[in-house]
Write a protein that holds these residues in place. Structure first.
Motif, PDB file in Angstrom:
ATOM      1  N   LYS A   1       0.837  -1.201   0.000  1.00 16.48           N
ATOM      2  CA  LYS A   1       0.000   0.000   0.000  1.00 16.48           C
ATOM      3  C   LYS A   1       0.874   1.254   0.000  1.00 16.48           C
ATOM      4  O   LYS A   1       0.600   2.204  -0.732  1.00 16.48           O
ATOM      5  CB  LYS A   1      -0.944   0.002   1.195  1.00 16.48           C
ATOM      6  CG  LYS A   1      -1.873   1.212   1.209  1.00 16.48           C
ATOM      7  CD  LYS A   1      -2.783   1.199   2.411  1.00 16.48           C
ATOM      8  CE  LYS A   1      -3.739   2.343   2.495  1.00 16.48           C
ATOM      9  NZ  LYS A   1      -3.389   3.595   1.885  1.00 16.48           N
TER      10      LYS A   1
ATOM     11  N   VAL B   1       2.318   1.606  -3.577  1.00 13.00           N
ATOM     12  CA  VAL B   1       1.294   2.027  -4.540  1.00 13.00           C
ATOM     13  C   VAL B   1       0.920   3.493  -4.302  1.00 13.00           C
ATOM     14  O   VAL B   1       0.804   4.271  -5.251  1.00 13.00           O
ATOM     15  CB  VAL B   1       0.056   1.102  -4.472  1.00 13.00           C
ATOM     16  CG1 VAL B   1      -1.102   1.669  -5.278  1.00 13.00           C
ATOM     17  CG2 VAL B   1       0.421  -0.291  -4.972  1.00 13.00           C
ATOM     18  N   ASP B   2       0.742   3.878  -3.037  1.00 12.47           N
ATOM     19  CA  ASP B   2       0.421   5.271  -2.728  1.00 12.47           C
ATOM     20  C   ASP B   2       1.530   6.203  -3.219  1.00 12.47           C
ATOM     21  O   ASP B   2       1.264   7.281  -3.741  1.00 12.47           O
ATOM     22  CB  ASP B   2       0.196   5.465  -1.225  1.00 12.47           C
ATOM     23  CG  ASP B   2      -1.102   4.864  -0.735  1.00 12.47           C
ATOM     24  OD1 ASP B   2      -1.944   4.458  -1.578  1.00 12.47           O
ATOM     25  OD2 ASP B   2      -1.281   4.773   0.499  1.00 12.47           O
ATOM     26  N   SER B   3       2.788   5.769  -3.055  1.00 10.32           N
ATOM     27  CA  SER B   3       3.920   6.570  -3.515  1.00 10.32           C
ATOM     28  C   SER B   3       3.898   6.717  -5.037  1.00 10.32           C
ATOM     29  O   SER B   3       4.114   7.803  -5.570  1.00 10.32           O
ATOM     30  CB  SER B   3       5.228   5.913  -3.072  1.00 10.32           C
ATOM     31  OG  SER B   3       6.332   6.584  -3.619  1.00 10.32           O
ATOM     32  N   LEU B   4       3.618   5.625  -5.729  1.00  8.19           N
ATOM     33  CA  LEU B   4       3.559   5.674  -7.195  1.00  8.19           C
ATOM     34  C   LEU B   4       2.419   6.569  -7.682  1.00  8.19           C
ATOM     35  O   LEU B   4       2.553   7.270  -8.685  1.00  8.19           O
ATOM     36  CB  LEU B   4       3.388   4.264  -7.767  1.00  8.19           C
ATOM     37  CG  LEU B   4       4.593   3.333  -7.627  1.00  8.19           C
ATOM     38  CD1 LEU B   4       4.202   1.911  -8.004  1.00  8.19           C
ATOM     39  CD2 LEU B   4       5.755   3.818  -8.469  1.00  8.19           C
ATOM     40  N   ASN B   5       1.296   6.548  -6.963  1.00  7.50           N
ATOM     41  CA  ASN B   5       0.131   7.340  -7.361  1.00  7.50           C
ATOM     42  C   ASN B   5       0.200   8.798  -6.928  1.00  7.50           C
ATOM     43  O   ASN B   5      -0.602   9.608  -7.376  1.00  7.50           O
ATOM     44  CB  ASN B   5      -1.148   6.715  -6.796  1.00  7.50           C
ATOM     45  CG  ASN B   5      -1.490   5.410  -7.470  1.00  7.50           C
ATOM     46  OD1 ASN B   5      -1.156   5.194  -8.628  1.00  7.50           O
ATOM     47  ND2 ASN B   5      -2.145   4.527  -6.737  1.00  7.50           N
ATOM     48  N   SER B   6       1.157   9.145  -6.071  1.00  4.53           N
ATOM     49  CA  SER B   6       1.197  10.504  -5.524  1.00  4.53           C
ATOM     50  C   SER B   6       1.699  11.540  -6.528  1.00  4.53           C
ATOM     51  O   SER B   6       1.494  12.728  -6.339  1.00  4.53           O
ATOM     52  CB  SER B   6       2.082  10.540  -4.278  1.00  4.53           C
ATOM     53  OG  SER B   6       3.447  10.418  -4.645  1.00  4.53           O
ATOM     54  N   GLY B   7       2.396  11.087  -7.566  1.00  2.19           N
ATOM     55  CA  GLY B   7       2.954  12.036  -8.529  1.00  2.19           C
ATOM     56  C   GLY B   7       4.177  12.736  -7.984  1.00  2.19           C
ATOM     57  O   GLY B   7       4.651  13.711  -8.546  1.00  2.19           O
ATOM     58  N   SER B   8       4.708  12.230  -6.890  1.00  2.00           N
ATOM     59  CA  SER B   8       5.874  12.835  -6.257  1.00  2.00           C
ATOM     60  C   SER B   8       7.106  12.672  -7.136  1.00  2.00           C
ATOM     61  O   SER B   8       7.195  11.768  -7.959  1.00  2.00           O
ATOM     62  CB  SER B   8       6.108  12.155  -4.902  1.00  2.00           C
ATOM     63  OG  SER B   8       7.377  12.475  -4.399  1.00  2.00           O
TER      64      SER B   8
ATOM     65  N   THR C   1      10.444   5.404  -6.584  1.00  2.00           N
ATOM     66  CA  THR C   1      10.108   4.166  -5.891  1.00  2.00           C
ATOM     67  C   THR C   1      10.886   3.066  -6.579  1.00  2.00           C
ATOM     68  O   THR C   1      10.825   2.917  -7.798  1.00  2.00           O
ATOM     69  CB  THR C   1       8.594   3.890  -5.960  1.00  2.00           C
ATOM     70  OG1 THR C   1       7.916   4.971  -5.306  1.00  2.00           O
ATOM     71  CG2 THR C   1       8.250   2.592  -5.276  1.00  2.00           C
TER      72      THR C   1
END
Length: 182
Positions: free
Chosen positions: A120, A123-130, A134
């Motif tokens: 989780k 996935v959150d890191s990948l979806n954050s657009g940061s 990763t």
């Protein structure tokens, strides 16, 4: 609080490896200060009696310690904290019955939950657009016993270095498994 504490007895390893107790420890770390069982239970949305039972087991194994007491509204409040920032399970000579007992204490479901929690985070890191990267890697390593020890020591040093925070460093979530498959 120590940086690292080695768990070498079967009773300490069993106390630490209980999934509910790991959540309790995680909650203590989140508080970043000594806390009462009631404070921990409230944060976990659990019944204090249930948390208290597990805190007693962690105390008996010297994974938690009583830091101080304080009278609050006529009740003696006990404040606890972990005895170390990180716990290591060291190889020891255990009887096969003890190992089997430990295996029954930690289920495949419990291990899967650790991986699911980390998944989780990834996935959150990948979806954050940061802008942060990763990194995911799965491989088979062929290591001598000495190379394995060196790799573990390197990872332990990285883990201990993370305690030295500065304004210019980024915090990364890190999950590592090394398992021999002979």
């Amino acid at each position: 609080m120590k940086e690292v504490k080695e768990l070498t007895t079967m009773s300490a390893i069993k106390a630490y490896s209980d999934p509910f107790r790991m959540i309790i420890l995680k909650t203590y770390y989140k508080f970043s200060r000594p806390a009462t069982v009631k404070q921990i239970a409230d944060d976990m949305s659990e019944v204090p009696a249930k948390v208290h039972y597990h805190v007693k087991k962690l105390l008996e194994s010297d994974i938690l310690r009583l830091v101080h007491t304080k009278e609050v509204n006529g009740i003696l409040a006990k404040f606890y904290e972990p005895t170390a920032k990180c716990f290591e399970i060291k190889n020891a000579n255990f009887r096969s019955s003890e190992i089997e007992s430990l295996n029954s204490n930690v289920s495949h479901k419990d291990i899967a939950e650790v991986f699911d929690d980390h998944k989780k985070i990834v996935v959150d890191s990948l979806n954050s657009g940061s802008d942060q990267k990763t990194f995911i890697m799965s491989s088979e390593l062929h290591l001598s016993s000495e190379e394995y020890k060196d790799l573990v020591a390197y990872i332990e040093n990285l883990h201990n270095a993370k305690k030295r925070k500065s304004a210019k460093k980024t915090t990364y979530k890190f999950l590592t498994t090394l398992s021999a498959s002979e």
